[in-house]
Design a protein around this motif. Structure first.
Motif, mmCIF file in Angstrom:
data_model
loop_
_atom_site.group_PDB
_atom_site.id
_atom_site.type_symbol
_atom_site.label_atom_id
_atom_site.label_comp_id
_atom_site.label_asym_id
_atom_site.label_seq_id
_atom_site.Cartn_x
_atom_site.Cartn_y
_atom_site.Cartn_z
ATOM 1 N N ALA A 252 0.827 -1.208 0.000
ATOM 2 C CA ALA A 252 0.000 0.000 0.000
ATOM 3 C C ALA A 252 0.861 1.257 0.000
ATOM 4 C CB ALA A 252 -0.928 -0.005 1.209
ATOM 5 N N LEU A 253 1.980 1.207 0.734
ATOM 6 C CA LEU A 253 2.890 2.349 0.781
ATOM 7 C C LEU A 253 3.473 2.635 -0.598
ATOM 8 C CD1 LEU A 253 4.446 4.464 2.460
ATOM 9 C CD2 LEU A 253 6.199 2.711 2.844
ATOM 10 N N LEU A 254 3.910 1.588 -1.295
ATOM 11 C CA LEU A 254 4.470 1.769 -2.632
ATOM 12 C C LEU A 254 3.386 2.204 -3.627
ATOM 13 C CD1 LEU A 254 6.915 -1.271 -2.897
ATOM 14 C CD2 LEU A 254 7.510 1.147 -2.667
ATOM 15 N N ALA A 255 2.169 1.658 -3.478
ATOM 16 C CA ALA A 255 1.070 2.045 -4.361
ATOM 17 C C ALA A 255 0.738 3.523 -4.215
ATOM 18 C CB ALA A 255 -0.164 1.193 -4.069
ATOM 19 N N ALA A 256 0.981 4.069 -3.019
ATOM 20 C CA ALA A 256 0.736 5.495 -2.793
ATOM 21 C C ALA A 256 1.688 6.363 -3.599
ATOM 22 C CB ALA A 256 0.860 5.820 -1.308
ATOM 23 N N CYS A 257 2.819 5.787 -4.044
ATOM 24 C CA CYS A 257 3.752 6.541 -4.889
ATOM 25 C C CYS A 257 3.116 6.890 -6.231
ATOM 26 C CB CYS A 257 5.033 5.728 -5.126
ATOM 27 S SG CYS A 257 6.034 5.519 -3.651
ATOM 28 N N PHE A 258 2.089 6.150 -6.620
ATOM 29 C CA PHE A 258 1.305 6.505 -7.804
ATOM 30 C C PHE A 258 0.146 7.428 -7.426
ATOM 31 C CE2 PHE A 258 -2.665 5.575 -10.075
ATOM 32 C CZ PHE A 258 -2.343 6.088 -11.323
ATOM 33 N N SER A 259 -0.592 7.056 -6.383
ATOM 34 C CA SER A 259 -1.810 7.789 -6.034
ATOM 35 C C SER A 259 -1.537 9.208 -5.558
ATOM 36 C CB SER A 259 -2.578 7.033 -4.940
ATOM 37 O OG SER A 259 -2.896 5.723 -5.348
ATOM 38 N N LEU A 260 -0.455 9.392 -4.802
ATOM 39 C CA LEU A 260 -0.200 10.702 -4.205
ATOM 40 C C LEU A 260 0.109 11.776 -5.246
ATOM 41 C CD1 LEU A 260 -0.133 12.108 -1.484
ATOM 42 C CD2 LEU A 260 2.303 11.589 -1.327
ATOM 43 N N PRO A 261 1.104 11.581 -6.129
ATOM 44 C CA PRO A 261 1.322 12.610 -7.164
ATOM 45 C C PRO A 261 0.141 12.734 -8.104
ATOM 46 C CG PRO A 261 2.632 10.664 -7.652
ATOM 47 C CD PRO A 261 2.089 10.488 -6.260
ATOM 48 N N GLY A 262 -0.575 11.621 -8.322
ATOM 49 C CA GLY A 262 -1.744 11.649 -9.192
ATOM 50 C C GLY A 262 -2.860 12.526 -8.660
ATOM 51 N N GLY A 263 -2.801 12.836 -7.357
ATOM 52 C CA GLY A 263 -3.790 13.727 -6.766
ATOM 53 C C GLY A 263 -3.242 15.100 -6.478
ATOM 54 N N VAL A 264 -2.143 15.145 -5.693
ATOM 55 C CA VAL A 264 -1.605 16.421 -5.214
ATOM 56 C C VAL A 264 -1.187 17.338 -6.354
ATOM 57 C CG1 VAL A 264 0.298 17.465 -3.938
ATOM 58 C CG2 VAL A 264 -0.854 15.458 -3.018
ATOM 59 N N LEU A 265 -0.583 16.773 -7.393
ATOM 60 C CA LEU A 265 -0.021 17.596 -8.472
ATOM 61 C C LEU A 265 -1.044 18.033 -9.509
ATOM 62 C CD1 LEU A 265 3.421 15.839 -8.989
ATOM 63 C CD2 LEU A 265 2.898 17.900 -7.689
ATOM 64 N N ARG A 266 -2.317 17.779 -9.229
ATOM 65 C CA ARG A 266 -3.339 18.249 -10.156
ATOM 66 C C ARG A 266 -3.312 19.772 -10.272
ATOM 67 N NH1 ARG A 266 -9.168 15.435 -10.899
ATOM 68 N NH2 ARG A 266 -10.017 16.815 -12.477
ATOM 69 N N ALA A 267 -2.937 20.426 -9.184
ATOM 70 C CA ALA A 267 -2.817 21.886 -9.219
ATOM 71 C C ALA A 267 -1.767 22.316 -10.236
ATOM 72 C CB ALA A 267 -2.468 22.420 -7.829
ATOM 73 N N LEU A 268 -0.700 21.513 -10.376
ATOM 74 C CA LEU A 268 0.323 21.797 -11.385
ATOM 75 C C LEU A 268 -0.288 21.754 -12.787
ATOM 76 C CD1 LEU A 268 3.305 22.148 -12.271
ATOM 77 C CD2 LEU A 268 3.519 19.648 -12.185
ATOM 78 N N GLY A 269 -1.189 20.815 -13.006
ATOM 79 C CA GLY A 269 -1.875 20.721 -14.290
ATOM 80 C C GLY A 269 -2.741 21.931 -14.563
ATOM 81 N N GLY A 270 -3.391 22.441 -13.516
ATOM 82 C CA GLY A 270 -4.188 23.650 -13.680
ATOM 83 C C GLY A 270 -3.332 24.839 -14.050
ATOM 84 N N TRP A 271 -2.178 24.975 -13.383
ATOM 85 C CA TRP A 271 -1.259 26.072 -13.697
ATOM 86 C C TRP A 271 -0.717 25.938 -15.121
ATOM 87 C CZ3 TRP A 271 3.942 25.569 -14.962
ATOM 88 C CH2 TRP A 271 4.659 26.773 -15.072
ATOM 89 N N ALA A 272 -0.309 24.722 -15.508
ATOM 90 C CA ALA A 272 0.237 24.507 -16.851
ATOM 91 C C ALA A 272 -0.808 24.789 -17.926
ATOM 92 C CB ALA A 272 0.751 23.072 -16.986
ATOM 93 N N SER A 273 -2.056 24.425 -17.651
ATOM 94 C CA SER A 273 -3.133 24.662 -18.616
ATOM 95 C C SER A 273 -3.423 26.144 -18.775
ATOM 96 C CB SER A 273 -4.405 23.921 -18.174
ATOM 97 O OG SER A 273 -4.175 22.532 -18.093
#
Length: 429
Positions: A252-273
């Motif tokens: 679960a800890l390793l799986a969070a390495c996918f889930s965490l950036p996939g959620g938190v960095l959405r703001a980066l996508g908004g800025w880039a857009s």
């Protein structure tokens, strides 16, 4: 709606913060079978397809309710709809701890899945508080609540360990957390009458945008970046256990390495857009996913070749570290892509964000429902764990081809229109 009515001051930021927190908890609840499903699978003796159905069941209702919730948000306002939606899930979440049969879990999961509809409420609710040049970032910050998928991977295993391995503690704690979150949201959120769509706008008027081909295009993109994200968030913990033999907590800890950036960095996508445009951002995202899924699709392989010194054996396959690095990259790309697709919507359908975001969210959610079931079925049929990434690779190929030809066609049409206007102007002059 003008920028002046959108707001953007202190109250807008408070609304954004309370909505993002509420969405994070809703998403954690929506994704709880990513961890909870593993002991339940063992307890009930489920096969891979049955596990996929169980994990995906909350995603079904969370997807189907997105269109009506988006329309109700336009009509009645996001604050009251979001609040009532959270309250409606409290009892079903609690009852999950008393389920014993497979059908009990499936039925309750449908009601728990209502929490996933919160995205189609929060997105238009938050967007209307900000001016056009900040909408992308605001929706990206709100969308960072997808990190609830990672939160549940940290919290659920810890709760189960603290309860001596019993999984029933998880839905009980989540139920109380949802109730407290609903109360906190109501206290710190706000509403404005001018943010509602006029009551004279009928349901059929709001649904007319279904005739617009852009809506269907955005549905396909979102089914990849969001549907793929949800499916992988549900599947990765189990994948680590099966592929690399890790225990539940470490997996679960390793799986969070996918889930965490996939959620938190959405703001980066908004800025880039906001900065580079929705098209360029989404195009780059699809290419990154295309390369990553091609690498992830290669199964662990042993082969022997004949050499002048006799048989020589080789092994090809991703180590846990390299695998985690690639899925981390996919998580970042999908986070950016989820925001860029909704920047398309905010730009093209500013007067109907709720209804369109509901439709596109439905498509993305249905992708998140269908994909885990297909992952399980492919694994049962082929016995190859990487078949899930082969499927995702195919969906990205479809998106790249569709993007290339649809935007090329629009560019040609726009160029011809400009040329015709120029010729007409010359004739008149």
């Amino acid at each position: 709606m003008t920028d002046s009515t959108a707001g953007g001051g202190r109250q807008a930021n408070t609304v954004l913060a309370s909505s993002t927190f509420a969405f994070t908890i809703c998403f954690a609840v929506w994704m709880m079978f990513a961890v909870l499903g593993i002991p339940i699978k063992k307890q009930l003796g489920l096969n891979e397809t049955e596990f996929g159905l169980l994990a995906a069941m909350p995603v079904l209702t969370g997807s189907l309710v997105r269109v009506p919730l988006g329309i109700w948000t336009d009509r009645y306002g996001g604050r009251i709809v979001f609040f009532l939606l959270m309250l409606s899930t409290v009892i079903p979440i609690w009852l999950m701890s008393y389920a014993t049969a497979y059908w009990h879990f499936l039925v309750l999961a449908l009601f728990v899945g209502l929490a996933g509809g919160s995205f189609s409420v929060g997105t238009p609710y938050v967007a209307r508080w900000f001016p056009a040049n900040r909408k992308g970032l605001a929706m990206g910050v709100f969308g960072a609540g997808n990190s609830g998928a990672a939160l549940t991977k940290f919290v659920a295993p810890a709760l189960m360990a603290g309860a001596g391995g019993s999984w029933t503690i998880v839905p009980q704690v989540y139920s109380v957390a949802m109730l407290l979150t609903a109360i906190l949201f109501w206290v710190f959120s706000a509403s404005k009458p001018e943010h509602k769509v006029s009551a004279s706008v009928s349901f059929s008027d709001q649904m007319k945008m279904l005739k617009d081909p852009r809506v269907w295009r955005y549905c396909q993109y979102y089914s990849v970046v969001f549907g793929g994200y949800v499916a992988m968030a549900l599947w990765m913990t189990k994948y680590y256990i099966g592929e690399y033999g890790f225990d539940l907590k470490y997996a679960a800890l390793l799986a969070a390495c996918f889930s965490l950036p996939g959620g938190v960095l959405r703001a980066l996508g908004g800025w880039a857009s906001d900065k580079y445009g929705a098209y360029q951002t989404t195009w780059a995202v699809m290419w990154v996913c295309w390369v990553a899924f091609f690498i992830l699709s290669y199964p662990q392989t042993q082969f022997t070749i004949a050499t002048i010194n006799g048989p020589q054996s080789f092994h090809l396959g991703l180590s846990p570290l390299l695998f985690t690095g690639v899925v981390f990259t996919v998580g970042i790309a999908m986070a950016v892509g989820k925001a860029s697709v909704f920047k398309f919507i905010a730009d093209d359908f500013s007067d109907n964000i709720g209804a369109v975001s509901g439709i596109v969210g439905l498509a993305g959610g249905l992708g998140g429902f269908i994909l885990p079931i297909m992952f399980g079925a492919l694994l049962d049929i082929t016995g190859v764990r990487t078949s899930c990434f082969m499927l995702l690779y195919g969906t990205v190929c479809v998106s790249l081809v569709w993007m290339h030809f649809s935007f090329r066609k629009e560019s040609v049409a726009y160029g011809e229109e400009v040329l015709a206007e120029h010729k007409l102007h010359q004739q008149h002059s």
